[in-house]
Design a protein around this motif. Structure first.
Motif, PDB file in Angstrom:
ATOM      1  N   VAL A 272       0.859  -1.181   0.000  1.00  0.00           N
ATOM      2  CA  VAL A 272       0.000   0.000   0.000  1.00  0.00           C
ATOM      3  C   VAL A 272       0.898   1.233   0.000  1.00  0.00           C
ATOM      4  O   VAL A 272       1.794   1.363   0.833  1.00  0.00           O
ATOM      5  N   PHE A 273       0.662   2.137  -0.944  1.00  0.00           N
ATOM      6  CA  PHE A 273       1.517   3.317  -1.051  1.00  0.00           C
ATOM      7  C   PHE A 273       1.297   4.242   0.146  1.00  0.00           C
ATOM      8  O   PHE A 273       0.180   4.428   0.620  1.00  0.00           O
ATOM      9  N   THR A 274       2.388   4.837   0.610  1.00  0.00           N
ATOM     10  CA  THR A 274       2.334   5.818   1.683  1.00  0.00           C
ATOM     11  C   THR A 274       3.229   6.994   1.328  1.00  0.00           C
ATOM     12  O   THR A 274       4.284   6.821   0.701  1.00  0.00           O
ATOM     13  N   TRP A 275       2.803   8.190   1.722  1.00  0.00           N
ATOM     14  CA  TRP A 275       3.598   9.388   1.475  1.00  0.00           C
ATOM     15  C   TRP A 275       4.668   9.595   2.536  1.00  0.00           C
ATOM     16  O   TRP A 275       5.477  10.529   2.431  1.00  0.00           O
ATOM     17  N   THR A 276       4.705   8.750   3.536  1.00  0.00           N
ATOM     18  CA  THR A 276       5.690   8.904   4.599  1.00  0.00           C
ATOM     19  C   THR A 276       7.100   8.737   4.055  1.00  0.00           C
ATOM     20  O   THR A 276       7.388   7.789   3.319  1.00  0.00           O
TER      21      THR A 276
ATOM     22  N   GLU B 141      -0.106  17.039  -5.701  1.00  0.00           N
ATOM     23  CA  GLU B 141       1.061  16.211  -6.019  1.00  0.00           C
ATOM     24  C   GLU B 141       0.598  14.791  -6.329  1.00  0.00           C
ATOM     25  O   GLU B 141      -0.331  14.282  -5.710  1.00  0.00           O
ATOM     26  N   TYR B 142       1.274  14.161  -7.298  1.00  0.00           N
ATOM     27  CA  TYR B 142       0.905  12.815  -7.722  1.00  0.00           C
ATOM     28  C   TYR B 142       2.142  11.936  -7.766  1.00  0.00           C
ATOM     29  O   TYR B 142       3.187  12.317  -8.309  1.00  0.00           O
ATOM     30  N   ALA B 143       2.029  10.731  -7.177  1.00  0.00           N
ATOM     31  CA  ALA B 143       3.124   9.769  -7.169  1.00  0.00           C
ATOM     32  C   ALA B 143       2.951   8.784  -8.323  1.00  0.00           C
ATOM     33  O   ALA B 143       1.892   8.160  -8.464  1.00  0.00           O
ATOM     34  N   LEU B 144       3.975   8.624  -9.147  1.00  0.00           N
ATOM     35  CA  LEU B 144       3.907   7.727 -10.294  1.00  0.00           C
ATOM     36  C   LEU B 144       3.964   6.275  -9.856  1.00  0.00           C
ATOM     37  O   LEU B 144       4.629   5.924  -8.877  1.00  0.00           O
TER      38      LEU B 144
ATOM     39  N   LEU C 123       7.002   7.502 -17.363  1.00  0.00           N
ATOM     40  CA  LEU C 123       7.632   8.705 -16.841  1.00  0.00           C
ATOM     41  C   LEU C 123       8.483   8.431 -15.604  1.00  0.00           C
ATOM     42  O   LEU C 123       9.240   9.302 -15.172  1.00  0.00           O
ATOM     43  N   ASN C 124       8.330   7.251 -15.017  1.00  0.00           N
ATOM     44  CA  ASN C 124       9.068   6.912 -13.803  1.00  0.00           C
ATOM     45  C   ASN C 124      10.469   6.440 -14.185  1.00  0.00           C
ATOM     46  O   ASN C 124      10.716   5.249 -14.363  1.00  0.00           O
ATOM     47  N   PHE C 125      11.389   7.376 -14.286  1.00  0.00           N
ATOM     48  CA  PHE C 125      12.730   7.037 -14.756  1.00  0.00           C
ATOM     49  C   PHE C 125      13.540   6.273 -13.726  1.00  0.00           C
ATOM     50  O   PHE C 125      14.580   5.725 -14.043  1.00  0.00           O
ATOM     51  N   PHE C 126      13.088   6.207 -12.464  1.00  0.00           N
ATOM     52  CA  PHE C 126      13.753   5.397 -11.455  1.00  0.00           C
ATOM     53  C   PHE C 126      13.189   3.974 -11.406  1.00  0.00           C
ATOM     54  O   PHE C 126      13.707   3.127 -10.698  1.00  0.00           O
ATOM     55  N   ARG C 127      12.083   3.727 -12.162  1.00  0.00           N
ATOM     56  CA  ARG C 127      11.423   2.429 -12.146  1.00  0.00           C
ATOM     57  C   ARG C 127      11.104   1.977 -10.719  1.00  0.00           C
ATOM     58  O   ARG C 127      11.315   0.844 -10.324  1.00  0.00           O
ATOM     59  N   ALA C 128      10.631   2.916  -9.924  1.00  0.00           N
ATOM     60  CA  ALA C 128      10.244   2.630  -8.545  1.00  0.00           C
ATOM     61  C   ALA C 128       9.077   3.535  -8.194  1.00  0.00           C
ATOM     62  O   ALA C 128       8.863   4.573  -8.817  1.00  0.00           O
ATOM     63  N   SER C 129       8.310   3.124  -7.197  1.00  0.00           N
ATOM     64  CA  SER C 129       7.184   3.952  -6.774  1.00  0.00           C
ATOM     65  C   SER C 129       7.696   5.039  -5.848  1.00  0.00           C
ATOM     66  O   SER C 129       7.385   5.082  -4.660  1.00  0.00           O
ATOM     67  N   ALA C 130       8.531   5.920  -6.405  1.00  0.00           N
ATOM     68  CA  ALA C 130       9.186   6.912  -5.575  1.00  0.00           C
ATOM     69  C   ALA C 130       9.321   8.264  -6.248  1.00  0.00           C
ATOM     70  O   ALA C 130       9.947   9.148  -5.712  1.00  0.00           O
TER      71      ALA C 130
ATOM     72  N   VAL D 245       4.179  33.047  -6.873  1.00  0.00           N
ATOM     73  CA  VAL D 245       4.963  32.095  -7.668  1.00  0.00           C
ATOM     74  C   VAL D 245       4.060  30.927  -8.056  1.00  0.00           C
ATOM     75  O   VAL D 245       3.382  30.349  -7.202  1.00  0.00           O
ATOM     76  N   VAL D 246       4.034  30.608  -9.332  1.00  0.00           N
ATOM     77  CA  VAL D 246       3.361  29.413  -9.829  1.00  0.00           C
ATOM     78  C   VAL D 246       4.433  28.524 -10.430  1.00  0.00           C
ATOM     79  O   VAL D 246       5.169  28.959 -11.334  1.00  0.00           O
ATOM     80  N   ARG D 247       4.549  27.285  -9.942  1.00  0.00           N
ATOM     81  CA  ARG D 247       5.655  26.438 -10.367  1.00  0.00           C
ATOM     82  C   ARG D 247       5.266  24.971 -10.407  1.00  0.00           C
ATOM     83  O   ARG D 247       4.306  24.549  -9.774  1.00  0.00           O
ATOM     84  N   ALA D 248       6.038  24.223 -11.190  1.00  0.00           N
ATOM     85  CA  ALA D 248       5.900  22.774 -11.261  1.00  0.00           C
ATOM     86  C   ALA D 248       7.198  22.156 -10.758  1.00  0.00           C
ATOM     87  O   ALA D 248       8.276  22.746 -10.904  1.00  0.00           O
ATOM     88  N   GLY D 249       7.092  20.977 -10.158  1.00  0.00           N
ATOM     89  CA  GLY D 249       8.280  20.349  -9.607  1.00  0.00           C
ATOM     90  C   GLY D 249       8.226  18.839  -9.675  1.00  0.00           C
ATOM     91  O   GLY D 249       7.176  18.241  -9.907  1.00  0.00           O
ATOM     92  N   VAL D 250       9.386  18.216  -9.479  1.00  0.00           N
ATOM     93  CA  VAL D 250       9.502  16.767  -9.437  1.00  0.00           C
ATOM     94  C   VAL D 250      10.326  16.395  -8.215  1.00  0.00           C
ATOM     95  O   VAL D 250      11.297  17.094  -7.882  1.00  0.00           O
ATOM     96  N   ASN D 251       9.932  15.335  -7.514  1.00  0.00           N
ATOM     97  CA  ASN D 251      10.633  14.886  -6.310  1.00  0.00           C
ATOM     98  C   ASN D 251      10.965  13.400  -6.401  1.00  0.00           C
ATOM     99  O   ASN D 251      10.239  12.631  -7.042  1.00  0.00           O
ATOM    100  N   TYR D 252      12.035  13.021  -5.732  1.00  0.00           N
ATOM    101  CA  TYR D 252      12.328  11.606  -5.514  1.00  0.00           C
ATOM    102  C   TYR D 252      12.113  11.315  -4.046  1.00  0.00           C
ATOM    103  O   TYR D 252      12.739  11.938  -3.174  1.00  0.00           O
ATOM    104  N   LYS D 253      11.202  10.391  -3.745  1.00  0.00           N
ATOM    105  CA  LYS D 253      10.916  10.024  -2.348  1.00  0.00           C
ATOM    106  C   LYS D 253      11.739   8.806  -1.977  1.00  0.00           C
ATOM    107  O   LYS D 253      11.667   7.765  -2.626  1.00  0.00           O
ATOM    108  N   PHE D 254      12.540   8.925  -0.947  1.00  0.00           N
ATOM    109  CA  PHE D 254      13.411   7.846  -0.527  1.00  0.00           C
ATOM    110  C   PHE D 254      12.578   6.767   0.174  1.00  0.00           C
ATOM    111  O   PHE D 254      11.860   7.040   1.130  1.00  0.00           O
ATOM    112  N   GLY D 255      12.668   5.535  -0.324  1.00  0.00           N
ATOM    113  CA  GLY D 255      11.813   4.459   0.171  1.00  0.00           C
ATOM    114  C   GLY D 255      10.615   4.359  -0.736  1.00  0.00           C
ATOM    115  O   GLY D 255       9.815   5.290  -0.863  1.00  0.00           O
ATOM    116  N   SER D 256      10.463   3.206  -1.401  1.00  0.00           N
ATOM    117  CA  SER D 256       9.425   3.088  -2.426  1.00  0.00           C
ATOM    118  C   SER D 256       8.030   3.146  -1.832  1.00  0.00           C
ATOM    119  O   SER D 256       7.106   3.691  -2.415  1.00  0.00           O
ATOM    120  N   TYR D 257       7.824   2.548  -0.646  1.00  0.00           N
ATOM    121  CA  TYR D 257       6.494   2.520  -0.053  1.00  0.00           C
ATOM    122  C   TYR D 257       6.546   2.991   1.375  1.00  0.00           C
ATOM    123  O   TYR D 257       7.604   3.108   1.962  1.00  0.00           O
TER     124      TYR D 257
END
Length: 290
Positions: free
Chosen positions: A39-43, A213-216, A222-229, A278-290
């Motif tokens: 189960v995905f978590t934003w933690t 915000e949306y997690a791939l 588009l998920n260039f890390f091939r992880a749910s992160a 400020v209006v902006r778009a961003g991308v994040n890498y979340k450490f830990g897939s779930y």
């Protein structure tokens, strides 16, 4: 006769053994192993970068500002007569914004539930480069090494940053949030003019805004890390940077030494905040897939 008896006994024993073996319990196949679906978590901690557009959000509309120069002023070269320097009133506060952010989220219930977090970012901005345009009385020109600067216009801003709390609600991989907290910035009272760079002006204030915000998923192209992160976001912020009261009569500087060349008659005190959005778009890498 004996041979027949032996064959009969052997056949009977074989049949009896087969029947007994048939009565034994069969060895069953092992039950399948149950693998729960994560189960995905934003933690977790995250880091990323952003880019967008920043623009003036104040309600001020400054009119032209006129500085009267006496006859023979050392600031100008021309006839020995009084002259004027007229500054425009347009703030010209808009431009590119980009930088990076780091943060931490905690989700109370994985899947869907409330999310709290903290985030810090640092941003480059390109503001107000045309603010110091002016007109000089015909027949006069600035003296050598003299640059005129607007004493009442908004200062340019080179960079700003924030430290904010975040509060939102997640529906699986979609997070909607509000955010607010401390803001800081640094720029110059005199924007680039004739090669001169004014003194830095550090100020602090506050900011508020929100975003989505949306997690791939792991199989997204588009998920260039091939992880749910990997997450993408769109965010809007309002930033208010306060300025302290101070003497602002300086309207000319020496481009060689950087020293004020003169004070305008009547020192002007002000406390105008620097307000922008400020209006902006961003991308994040979340450490830990779930």
């Amino acid at each position: 006769m004996i041979r027949k008896l032996l064959l009969t006994s052997t056949a009977t024993a074989a049949l009896t053994g087969a029947a007994a073996a048939a009565d034994l319990p069969r060895r069953e196949a092992p039950p399948p192993v149950f693998t729960p679906v994560p189960v995905f978590t934003w933690t977790g901690f995250y880091a990323g970068f952003n880019a967008g557009y920043a623009f003036d959000a104040s309600s001020r509309r400054n009119g032209p500002f006129i500085v009267n120069l006496p006859a023979g002023s050392p600031l100008v070269v021309g006839p020995l007569a009084p002259s004027q320097v007229v500054f425009g009133g347009r703030n010209s506060l808009d431009g590119f914004s980009g930088g990076g952010q780091i943060g931490y989220n905690y989700q109370f219930t994985p899947g869907s539930g409330a999310v709290v977090g903290i985030e810090a970012d640092a941003q480059y901005v390109d503001f107000g480069r045309n603010r110091n345009r002016f007109l000089l009385t015909p027949g006069f020109v600035p003296a050598p090494n003299i640059a005129f600067v607007n004493p009442i216009g908004l200062a340019s801003l080179d960079f700003f940053g924030t430290v904010r709390g975040r509060l939102g609600y997640a529906w699986d991989r979609t997070l909607i949030y509000g955010t607010g907290g401390f803001a800081y910035g640094s720029g110059s009272d005199e924007t680039r003019f004739g090669g001169f760079r004014g003194n830095d002006d550090f100020r602090t204030g506050w900011t508020a805004g929100g975003g989505v915000e949306y997690a791939l998923s792991a199989d997204s192209w588009l998920n260039f890390f091939r992880a749910s992160a990997v997450t993408f976001r769109v965010e809007g912020l309002y930033v208010n940077l306060e300025r302290n009261n101070r003497n602002n009569g300086v309207f000319a500087v020496n481009t060689v030494t950087g020293a004020p060349a003169v004070l305008a008659p009547g020192i002007i005190a002000r406390n105008n905040p620097l307000e922008f959005a400020v209006v902006r778009a961003g991308v994040n890498y979340k450490f830990g897939s779930y």
